[in-house]
Design an enzyme around this catalytic site. Structure first.
Site, PDB file in Angstrom:
ATOM      1  N   LEU A  37       5.995   9.810 -36.970  1.00 20.93           N
ATOM      2  CA  LEU A  37       5.730   9.235 -35.769  1.00 20.93           C
ATOM      3  C   LEU A  37       6.636   8.024 -35.514  1.00 20.93           C
ATOM      4  CD1 LEU A  37       2.180   7.805 -34.767  1.00 20.93           C
ATOM      5  CD2 LEU A  37       4.331   7.664 -33.419  1.00 20.93           C
ATOM      6  N   GLY A  49       6.088   6.105 -21.706  1.00 19.64           N
ATOM      7  CA  GLY A  49       6.345   4.597 -22.490  1.00 19.64           C
ATOM      8  C   GLY A  49       6.651   4.401 -23.685  1.00 19.64           C
ATOM      9  N   PHE A  50       6.836   5.658 -24.405  1.00 20.51           N
ATOM     10  CA  PHE A  50       7.050   5.433 -25.914  1.00 20.51           C
ATOM     11  C   PHE A  50       8.610   5.807 -26.176  1.00 20.51           C
ATOM     12  CE2 PHE A  50       2.442   6.922 -25.980  1.00 20.51           C
ATOM     13  CZ  PHE A  50       1.996   5.678 -25.905  1.00 20.51           C
ATOM     14  N   GLU A 103       7.020  14.526 -31.895  1.00 22.06           N
ATOM     15  CA  GLU A 103       5.584  14.563 -32.546  1.00 22.06           C
ATOM     16  C   GLU A 103       4.583  15.452 -31.877  1.00 22.06           C
ATOM     17  OE1 GLU A 103       5.214  10.506 -30.908  1.00 22.06           O
ATOM     18  OE2 GLU A 103       6.664   9.833 -32.206  1.00 22.06           O
ATOM     19  N   GLU A 155      10.083   7.274 -32.788  1.00 23.84           N
ATOM     20  CA  GLU A 155      10.879   7.842 -31.763  1.00 23.84           C
ATOM     21  C   GLU A 155      12.415   7.389 -32.135  1.00 23.84           C
ATOM     22  OE1 GLU A 155       8.065   6.018 -31.398  1.00 23.84           O
ATOM     23  OE2 GLU A 155       6.865   7.439 -30.555  1.00 23.84           O
ATOM     24  N   GLN A 214       6.676  11.827 -26.621  1.00 24.33           N
ATOM     25  CA  GLN A 214       5.510  12.107 -26.006  1.00 24.33           C
ATOM     26  C   GLN A 214       5.069  11.612 -24.967  1.00 24.33           C
ATOM     27  OE1 GLN A 214       1.590  11.203 -28.691  1.00 24.33           O
ATOM     28  NE2 GLN A 214       2.176  13.282 -29.209  1.00 24.33           N
ATOM     29  N   PHE A 215       5.301  10.456 -24.621  1.00 29.73           N
ATOM     30  CA  PHE A 215       5.153   9.885 -23.215  1.00 29.73           C
ATOM     31  C   PHE A 215       6.315   8.980 -22.812  1.00 29.73           C
ATOM     32  CE2 PHE A 215       0.626  11.236 -24.061  1.00 29.73           C
ATOM     33  CZ  PHE A 215       0.306  11.644 -22.791  1.00 29.73           C
ATOM     34  N   PRO A 248      11.208   2.737 -28.365  1.00 29.89           N
ATOM     35  CA  PRO A 248      11.338   2.427 -29.686  1.00 29.89           C
ATOM     36  C   PRO A 248      13.057   3.456 -29.859  1.00 29.89           C
ATOM     37  CG  PRO A 248       9.156   2.778 -29.367  1.00 29.89           C
ATOM     38  CD  PRO A 248       9.595   3.184 -28.357  1.00 29.89           C
ATOM     39  N   HIS A 284       1.496   5.486 -20.294  1.00 30.50           N
ATOM     40  CA  HIS A 284       1.497   6.970 -19.896  1.00 30.50           C
ATOM     41  C   HIS A 284       1.887   7.445 -18.531  1.00 30.50           C
ATOM     42  CE1 HIS A 284      -0.742   6.446 -23.640  1.00 30.50           C
ATOM     43  NE2 HIS A 284      -0.680   7.615 -23.814  1.00 30.50           N
TER      44      HIS A 284
END
Ligand SMILES: Cc1ncc(C[n+]2csc(CCOP(=O)(O)OP(=O)(O)O)c2C)c(N)n1
Ligand SMILES: Cc1ncc(C[n+]2csc(CCOP(=O)(O)OP(=O)(O)O)c2C)c(N)n1
Ligand SMILES: [Mg+2]
Ligand SMILES: [Mg+2]
Lengths: 367, 324, 324, 367
Positions: free
Chosen positions: C58, C85-86, C29, C60, C82-83, C89, C129
């Site tokens: 968008l 915490g993401f 992303e 994961e 991206q971070f 998924p 994050h």
């Protein structure tokens, strides 16, 4: 599906009535128009103040909604207090409509909390930062409403629905689509309100899809509606219709409010890297607040005194935000430990003493 | 009191929980008319209706995510994940939402959600049907993780899990579903967080949980024949871990073997070893031994018998603790 | 040789990898025109085109899942999450597909996929994050997990990760992105799997990785002032763990402190403690000490400084090892 | 979208030409018809033998495809050898069309392997048990084809596409929907072939959705096509058209083959708990093989001698499966250790010696 968005209020402020599924939308009374205008103005003031606070180092970050006030106020005002609202992280205008103290919106971005308000007391859930995650919670809540028997009774004091917000980018997350599956299959009382601000950080909507957001709903078998997201009256009407339909037991609707966020994704973002200023200018000309102001003036619904009073209210709000922000208390050092479980487990209690001693020693040293 | 299989005990526990509280709602794939692939929810949809026993769409994120929403609406959902290997599509909802919500809400709200997952191997199954994912959950603050080893415990723990205001990941050892044991429907249950000493001993402590509990008991029996007295502890609650009970034991025995089916690296055995070497440093007469699944994916079923910790491997580990 | 920030070193490493092999494709992303939220991929889309630097939808799961497919088609994809915490998924694709594929294919095929994830706290960020998810991956057999602590290592490791035929989870400590260090673009890189002794010492060993490496070095400096000689080991590769290097050290020093930001229970500190107490039982003069994030969700940023392991907490732990 | 499925061959064996997007489908030559019939017959034999082997305890489990032969053979034969196929766990008929040794299909269910064949050598990927996961791999592979430049060149020796199989249940998984997002946004050369056998274990399709599978594609902006899944000619034509379109660079298609699996979900399942035998009978009357057999006979494309020869081939296949199954070697005890990473890591090498010693000791004891 028509891809021409529903529009009632043109950029120049002229009003055109439009027959929606629930009959003609409008006319809107002058008091209602003034209230909507005020909501948008106050929302924008929250946004502006927060950006300033971020620049001053009082906030770590702020996701601005500049340009999305109509979508948020229109949708926010369509919901009744008994409806339950699930926001993303950008719904400051909806929070305003739900009577959430605007100061409490700042804590998350100041780092004093990960939440900031009681999700139960205004039927306004906590901000959700994980894209799409809240859509499934909204679905589950709607399942709860069905189980409570609070749908399709015809009793306006009883029927309720869920209004969940999402962005254009979130349409690509698996979880959002699962939410559509569940809502459709179980015909749940839920309205998905997507603010298509055309960007997911640096990704234009074309990265996600080649067809309008609203069309997605068709694939799942429920209606998708496109509205001019900078037209508060269109957003309000469409959301009211959709919520009415949901409460009546007719299942979900996906609303696409076609709009634009004129600020970068957040204060940390640099949108000069990926989009042109001219796009921004074009959308500034479609400003949602200016549009309604023109209508208020031309229709005689508001006069100079009204606007002066509003400006004073705005200023007071700004003052409250600035003071309130600085006064937000740091969370107690033990709060994370105490909030992880209902009862503090033994191991964590041990870790908390470790931590407490350590913090105390630090304060000792500092003295 | 009558001998009952764990699957039936779970069924009875869920039924009782649903009778006790009409806000208990079950959600999962095939849990309605089919009664779940292991029949744990057999007959519940018939008796409680399809609003309380929901045959869900095929999506695990949806199952856990909607359960979260139901909990926000005041319900007490109990999710079923069909098999251990299929919990991963729900991982985002479990880790970033379910586990963190109470913390995010500053303690103002809790999510009383139970996520039931049949776990473990040894049943000759195909891929993804024999996994032991407990370490992922035990590492995730905000979740409770429990795993019964007997029908009575299954019955008690599932009822307690439903009553818990914290989210609970409830692991059901598949190999034990059809093992029978005494079940007293009205016994006073032990606290969820307490490990249980199933057999007292003085020379070595064996800690395990779930389907390996009978293995540990067999090990203790053989040890006894060989003149060694092994204490067997059933962990029951894998998070938070009741290390007090383990430490009590190890301070007496000086030797510890931890067994689990999950892969070794960063599994629960690591955590227990780390705590015990720290908190019972001077009591340990030998290093804590781990007997675990290996650091490979779960093998084809023709290889599982040797891959899984069994009596011989645990005995070997016990022997190793006496070599020191 | 010139002082370079880690973010730039990573950029250079990716660029070099793309030049060396035109089957390297980046997916994530906002990695194209924006250059990623941390600018690690800055300029790469401009130079290599949007078929090789893909601004993804968008999602994961889609990022990792499509990378798997690209790898099957002969490409060498490098994903950006991206971070930290993401990443959840994508957990299903990572755990059930990426990690297991080579095993499923009986060694006939591999998935040379790199999953880059900015990790860790201390940057004043909002929720999700600042996470440290390494234990989930280290517990998952079939993945390699690496984490550089310096620009040189970042450059070397990312190139090696891209060349690896095994899937690599590549953790980038956010706090270190803008720390500068010497970078030699043509230095001969150390083997990926080797931990590195950054400072030799005789009295106590401190093991850590990523953003805590400078903390450990500072601890060693202070220890030296106090007359204690601390050896600092940068783990670099979190799975498989190079315990040989750690054991060598502990057998000399007799004392070990492990530090990481991730929560304590079933984290990497547990694994290292478990191995060391087993394999260096008689060398240990004190229990292995862990200095970690606590078993809570990551706190609001106003609390992070005290929540994260810092110099004082690590020093305290070192002190504890001398109390024995 | 028409929800009446495309059908060329009626249950009684009468053929009706139909103009598809790529021109009229058929007529099909007698050799082709015989070949398709043979594929279906052989596929069914694999299925029948596997079920018998499972009953005899030679397999742990078998997911039968009884009734889905037309869908699988139609789709399977539509793909060229250069196309790449991603199956679920039920595509035994597709595997047959891809020349995968049928014996190797048994290993997964006998527990001797988790794979069983080389995914590269027949462009037929490994079975995937995690519902939906393969759809994203298929998308990635299609991205690879685009990057290889093997799409839209007009060169039939060069252009390729991906054919990915999925079930009606899988339409509810987030990952499947993400695959739709990616395929649509990037206009990838991929065909999603969904066998809607109307059940996901005990869940009728109504649990997943209230609208046809094919309609899902519309929401993502690409075509969805419904075919009679028991009509091998319709399945073949529709899949050929879709693959042609994909190879030509026109993007994805979702095909819904409307069909029914007349056996329980797997040999472990008890479908008496959730569906009626009469439903099964109705679908038996629509049997895909019988239908084509009637057509072969009535059109004179095949005579008794042909069918006799086919029966002999069938018997030989059955024999081969029975012998082959029992001869499948157990995997070497070190295989899991050796196949986890390209090079055995030190820690795992240590665990392997532990294991090897342990296994050797066990064999010692057994002797
Ligand atoms: C699961 C997940 N992945 C990535 C991110 C990082 N992220 C934050 S906002 C954002 C873009 C969201 O775009 P959109 O849904 O259109 O909402 P908008 O920000 O435009 O309001 C991304 C990728 C995230 N928060 N969650
Ligand atoms: C992610 C995941 N969840 C659950 C399962 C268990 N499961 C196996 S098959 C199946 C039903 C699949 O239905 P469908 O997609 O219609 O395919 P069919 O079996 O009918 O061919 C389920 C729920 C699984 N394999 N993967
Ligand atoms: Mg957006
Ligand atoms: Mg099906």
């Amino acid at each position: 599906m028509s891809t021409e968005p529903l529009s009632l209020l043109a950029p120049d402020g002229t009003f055109t009535a439009h027959a929606g599924p629930a009959g003609p939308a409008g006319p809107f009374g002058p008091a209602e128009l003034r209230a909507l205008h005020r909501d948008m103005v106050m929302t924008r003031r929250i946004d502006t103040e927060a950006i300033a606070l971020q620049r001053q180092g009082e906030l770590g970050l702020w996701p601005s909604l500049l340009g999305q006030e109509a979508a948020q106020v229109g949708a926010g005002r369509a919901a009744t207090p008994r409806d339950v609202v699930f926001p993303t992280y950008r719904e400051h205008g909806v929070a305003w409509c739900r009577d959430v103290d605007p100061v409490s919106l700042l804590g998350l971005f100041r780092g004093t909390t990960l939440g900031g308000w009681d999700p139960a007391s205004n039927n306004f859930q906590l901000y959700t930062l994980v894209i799409g995650a809240q859509t499934l919670h909204a679905v589950g809540y709607a399942m709860g409403i069905v189980r409570d028997g609070d749908v399709g009774t015809g009793d306006p004091g009883r029927d309720r629905a869920v209004l969940v917000f999402l962005g254009d980018g979130s349409l690509s997350e698996g979880e959002t689509n699962e939410a559509f599956v569940w809502a459709a299959a179980q015909s749940l009382p839920i309205v998905f309100f997507c603010q298509n601000n055309q960007w997911a950080i640096s990704s234009p909507y074309s990265v996600q899809s080649r067809v309008p957001v609203a069309q997605r709903a068709q694939g799942f078998g429920f209606p998708g509606v496109r509205v001019d997201g900078n037209d508060v009256l269109a957003c309000l009407s469409a959301t009211r219709d959709a919520l009415d339909s949901a409460r009546a037991g007719n299942g979900p609707t996906l609303i696409e409010a076609f709009t634009y966020c004129r600020n970068p994704h957040t204060t940390s973002d640099d949108d000069g890297r990926y989009r042109s200023g001219s796009e921004n200018d074009a959308w500034a000309a479609r400003d949602p607040i200016e549009r309604l102001r023109r209508h208020l003036v031309s229709s005689g619904a508001a006069d100079a005194a009204h606007f002066a009073k509003l400006e004073a209210q705005e200023r007071a709000l700004g003052e409250r935000l600035r003071t309130g922000c600085r006064a937000l208390p740091d969370p107690p050092p033990d709060s994370s430990f105490r909030n992880t479980y209902v009862d503090l487990p033994a191991e964590l209690a041990g870790q908390l003493s470790e931590h407490t001693e350590f913090v105390a020693a630090g304060q000792e040293d500092a003295r | 009191m009558s001998p009952t299989a764990m699957a039936h005990a779970l069924n009875a526990g869920l039924r009782r929980a649903m009778e006790d509280d009409d806000r208990v709602v079950l959600i999962g794939e095939d849990i309605g008319r089919l009664g779940g692939v292991f029949r744990v929810t057999d007959g519940l949809q018939k008796d409680f209706g399809d609003l309380r026993v929901v045959d869900s769409p095929l999506g695990e994120a949806g199952i856990v995510g909607s359960a979260i929403g139901l909990a926000m609406a005041g319900y007490r959902p109990v999710c079923e994940i069909q098999f251990d290997g299929f919990v991963f599509p729900a991982m985002n909802q479990i880790v970033t939402q379910l586990a963190k919500y109470r913390h995010r809400a500053e303690g103002r709200a809790s999510l009383p959600v139970v996520v039931r997952i049949p776990v473990g191997g040894g049943i000759g199954a195909i891929e993804h049907h024999s996994e032991s994912p407990e370490a992922y959950f035990a590492h995730t603050a905000g979740l409770k993780v429990v795993c019964p080893s007997s029908p009575q415990d299954a019955y008690d723990l599932v009822r307690q899990a439903v009553r818990s205001d914290d989210p609970v990941v409830f692991l059901e050892p598949k190999r034990s579903y059809w093992r029978k044991g005494e079940l007293d429907l009205d016994a006073v249950p032990a606290p969820v967080e307490r490990a249980r000493v199933l057999r007292a001993g003085d020379d070595v402590t064996v800690v395990t949980y779930g389907a390996l509990v009978p293995v540990a008991l067999e090990v203790a029996r053989i040890c006894a024949e060989e003149g060694r007295s092994a204490e067997v502890i059933d962990l029951r609650c894998l998070s938070p871990i009741d290390d007090a009970t383990i430490l009590d034991s190890v301070r007496r025995t000086g030797r510890l073997v931890v067994a689990h089916e999950a892969s070794r690296t960063a599994g629960l055995g690591a955590e227990i070893a780390a705590r015990v070497q720290d908190r019972a440093f001077y009591s340990l007469e030998a290093p804590v031994q781990r007997v675990t699944g290996y650091d490979t994916p779960y093998p084809p079923s023709r290889l599982e018998e040797d891959w899984l910790p069994g009596v011989d491997r645990v005995l070997d580990a016990v022997d190793r603790t006496f070599e020191h």
